[in-house]
Motif scaffolding. Sequence first.
Motif, PDB file in Angstrom:
ATOM      1  N   LYS A 148      -9.854   0.434  -3.331  1.00 25.51           N
ATOM      2  CA  LYS A 148     -11.183   0.789  -3.829  1.00 25.51           C
ATOM      3  C   LYS A 148     -11.645  -0.185  -4.914  1.00 25.51           C
ATOM      4  O   LYS A 148     -12.780  -0.673  -4.902  1.00 25.51           O
ATOM      5  N   ALA A 149     -10.742  -0.482  -5.860  1.00 27.06           N
ATOM      6  CA  ALA A 149     -11.088  -1.392  -6.954  1.00 27.06           C
ATOM      7  C   ALA A 149     -11.323  -2.804  -6.438  1.00 27.06           C
ATOM      8  O   ALA A 149     -12.226  -3.517  -6.902  1.00 27.06           O
ATOM      9  N   ALA A 150     -10.511  -3.227  -5.447  1.00 32.76           N
ATOM     10  CA  ALA A 150     -10.673  -4.562  -4.880  1.00 32.76           C
ATOM     11  C   ALA A 150     -12.018  -4.690  -4.168  1.00 32.76           C
ATOM     12  O   ALA A 150     -12.715  -5.704  -4.309  1.00 32.76           O
ATOM     13  N   MET A 151     -12.418  -3.657  -3.395  1.00 25.88           N
ATOM     14  CA  MET A 151     -13.715  -3.692  -2.714  1.00 25.88           C
ATOM     15  C   MET A 151     -14.863  -3.780  -3.720  1.00 25.88           C
ATOM     16  O   MET A 151     -15.837  -4.509  -3.507  1.00 25.88           O
ATOM     17  N   LYS A 153     -24.546 -16.239 -11.863  1.00 21.74           N
ATOM     18  CA  LYS A 153     -24.198 -15.316 -10.784  1.00 21.74           C
ATOM     19  C   LYS A 153     -24.263 -16.005  -9.434  1.00 21.74           C
ATOM     20  O   LYS A 153     -23.386 -15.821  -8.583  1.00 21.74           O
ATOM     21  N   GLN A 154     -25.296 -16.832  -9.220  1.00 23.77           N
ATOM     22  CA  GLN A 154     -25.420 -17.551  -7.955  1.00 23.77           C
ATOM     23  C   GLN A 154     -24.255 -18.510  -7.727  1.00 23.77           C
ATOM     24  O   GLN A 154     -23.734 -18.637  -6.623  1.00 23.77           O
ATOM     25  N   GLU A 155     -23.821 -19.156  -8.790  1.00 23.48           N
ATOM     26  CA  GLU A 155     -22.689 -20.074  -8.676  1.00 23.48           C
ATOM     27  C   GLU A 155     -21.398 -19.319  -8.390  1.00 23.48           C
ATOM     28  O   GLU A 155     -20.538 -19.792  -7.638  1.00 23.48           O
ATOM     29  N   ASP A 156     -21.265 -18.142  -9.013  1.00 21.51           N
ATOM     30  CA  ASP A 156     -20.077 -17.325  -8.761  1.00 21.51           C
ATOM     31  C   ASP A 156     -20.029 -16.881  -7.300  1.00 21.51           C
ATOM     32  O   ASP A 156     -18.967 -16.877  -6.667  1.00 21.51           O
ATOM     33  N   ILE A 157     -21.205 -16.524  -6.762  1.00 24.10           N
ATOM     34  CA  ILE A 157     -21.273 -16.114  -5.353  1.00 24.10           C
ATOM     35  C   ILE A 157     -20.931 -17.288  -4.446  1.00 24.10           C
ATOM     36  O   ILE A 157     -20.152 -17.164  -3.493  1.00 24.10           O
ATOM     37  N   ALA A 158     -21.489 -18.455  -4.746  1.00 22.95           N
ATOM     38  CA  ALA A 158     -21.260 -19.644  -3.924  1.00 22.95           C
ATOM     39  C   ALA A 158     -19.784 -20.038  -3.896  1.00 22.95           C
ATOM     40  O   ALA A 158     -19.288 -20.574  -2.904  1.00 22.95           O
ATOM     41  N   ALA A 159     -19.086 -19.760  -5.007  1.00 22.89           N
ATOM     42  CA  ALA A 159     -17.675 -20.141  -5.091  1.00 22.89           C
ATOM     43  C   ALA A 159     -16.807 -19.414  -4.081  1.00 22.89           C
ATOM     44  O   ALA A 159     -15.721 -19.872  -3.730  1.00 22.89           O
ATOM     45  N   TRP A 160     -17.284 -18.237  -3.571  1.00 18.83           N
ATOM     46  CA  TRP A 160     -16.495 -17.453  -2.620  1.00 18.83           C
ATOM     47  C   TRP A 160     -16.929 -17.654  -1.171  1.00 18.83           C
ATOM     48  O   TRP A 160     -16.333 -17.085  -0.252  1.00 18.83           O
ATOM     49  N   GLU A 161     -17.964 -18.466  -0.959  1.00 18.99           N
ATOM     50  CA  GLU A 161     -18.531 -18.580   0.382  1.00 18.99           C
ATOM     51  C   GLU A 161     -17.566 -19.173   1.410  1.00 18.99           C
ATOM     52  O   GLU A 161     -17.676 -18.905   2.608  1.00 18.99           O
ATOM     53  N   ASP A 162     -16.618 -20.006   0.956  1.00 16.83           N
ATOM     54  CA  ASP A 162     -15.698 -20.628   1.908  1.00 16.83           C
ATOM     55  C   ASP A 162     -14.482 -19.754   2.212  1.00 16.83           C
ATOM     56  O   ASP A 162     -13.576 -20.161   2.931  1.00 16.83           O
ATOM     57  N   LYS A 163     -14.464 -18.549   1.628  1.00 16.32           N
ATOM     58  CA  LYS A 163     -13.376 -17.608   1.900  1.00 16.32           C
ATOM     59  C   LYS A 163     -13.921 -16.398   2.660  1.00 16.32           C
ATOM     60  O   LYS A 163     -15.046 -15.959   2.426  1.00 16.32           O
ATOM     61  N   SER A 164     -13.101 -15.866   3.555  1.00 16.53           N
ATOM     62  CA  SER A 164     -13.505 -14.649   4.270  1.00 16.53           C
ATOM     63  C   SER A 164     -13.390 -13.451   3.336  1.00 16.53           C
ATOM     64  O   SER A 164     -12.716 -13.514   2.290  1.00 16.53           O
ATOM     65  N   ILE A 165     -14.037 -12.369   3.723  1.00 22.30           N
ATOM     66  CA  ILE A 165     -13.934 -11.147   2.918  1.00 22.30           C
ATOM     67  C   ILE A 165     -12.485 -10.657   2.879  1.00 22.30           C
ATOM     68  O   ILE A 165     -12.007 -10.162   1.856  1.00 22.30           O
ATOM     69  N   GLU A 166     -11.759 -10.828   3.981  1.00 22.00           N
ATOM     70  CA  GLU A 166     -10.352 -10.420   4.019  1.00 22.00           C
ATOM     71  C   GLU A 166      -9.520 -11.223   3.005  1.00 22.00           C
ATOM     72  O   GLU A 166      -8.694 -10.658   2.277  1.00 22.00           O
ATOM     73  N   GLU A 167      -9.768 -12.527   2.934  1.00 28.17           N
ATOM     74  CA  GLU A 167      -9.048 -13.364   1.966  1.00 28.17           C
ATOM     75  C   GLU A 167      -9.434 -12.986   0.539  1.00 28.17           C
ATOM     76  O   GLU A 167      -8.588 -12.984  -0.366  1.00 28.17           O
ATOM     77  N   HIS A 168     -10.700 -12.680   0.362  1.00 30.27           N
ATOM     78  CA  HIS A 168     -11.203 -12.271  -0.944  1.00 30.27           C
ATOM     79  C   HIS A 168     -10.534 -10.974  -1.394  1.00 30.27           C
ATOM     80  O   HIS A 168     -10.101 -10.840  -2.545  1.00 30.27           O
ATOM     81  N   MET A 169     -10.425 -10.018  -0.463  1.00 34.30           N
ATOM     82  CA  MET A 169      -9.740  -8.745  -0.759  1.00 34.30           C
ATOM     83  C   MET A 169      -8.274  -8.993  -1.116  1.00 34.30           C
ATOM     84  O   MET A 169      -7.747  -8.410  -2.070  1.00 34.30           O
ATOM     85  N   GLU A 170      -7.620  -9.861  -0.362  1.00 33.26           N
ATOM     86  CA  GLU A 170      -6.209 -10.144  -0.602  1.00 33.26           C
ATOM     87  C   GLU A 170      -5.980 -10.751  -1.981  1.00 33.26           C
ATOM     88  O   GLU A 170      -4.978 -10.472  -2.635  1.00 33.26           O
TER      89      GLU A 170
END
Length: 280
Positions: A256-259, A229-246
């Motif tokens: 709703k599902a994306a959030m 889980k920690q590695e999965d979280i770290a994998a998204w750290e270089d992306k903004s929440i907006e990019e993650h949502m996109e």
Amino acid sequence: MAGTLYLCATPIGNLGDMTPRVVETLNMVDVIAAEDTRNSIKLLNHFDIHTPMTSYHEYNKVEKAQLLTERLLAGQNVALITDAGTPAISDPGEVLVRMCLEQGIPVTSLPGPAACITALTLSGLSTRRFCFEGFLPAEKRDKAAVLQELSQESRTIILYEAPHHLVRTLEELYRVLGQRRITLCRELTKRFETVMPTTLEGALAYYREEEPRGEYVLVIEGKSLAQKKQEDIAAWEDKSIEEHMEYYRMQGLDEKAAMKQVARDRGLSKRDIYRHLHVE
């Protein structure tokens, strides 16, 4: 009427583990297909079994399977044995089983010893979920792909290894998987049975000094779910929440599902994601 293929488990070391049902079946069938007839004759002589044998191994598995299925279709009964343990597990017997099932030939398994399960129960590692990989591929690229897959495996991992490849395999496992608990088992059920719980680093240090002997079963701790889980979280750290949502919108998820998925990926609450998107 077709005969039956009997998958007969044989001892992995201690002849006392041979079941009466297997002895009875090996006496009853018309022919025994054996991985190495020179090895199996010792087993048959010990139990006073005189059934004819034929060789069935990695290098003749397709041609011989066709001949054996012909005999089965003619009404003969065939027993399949391996040098030690349960046939068709990391073994050419799987080819014969598949051919029989495709042609409607009855197949039954007579349970007994299996080195992978014996080692797992002795390992002291989690037995609730496990995966069996057998021997790692010999080809370098294939091996690298399997090791990379295993690096993300959260289940307990079971491997087989020969003594002359053990140190190299431990080096590769340590490099790709990192520090993990491991139990090395050898000579299972025999007089000098050895069960060695340690770490990959510890095993590597030991066998760089001591010569490996005998066939090994390696039981390796899977990646912890917390670490994963920690590695999965770290994998998204270089992306903004907006990019993650996109990213999830592009996969067809609604807002709703994306959030919800973004919150899970980042270890946050859905409310945190909502506030970021609508307040900032």
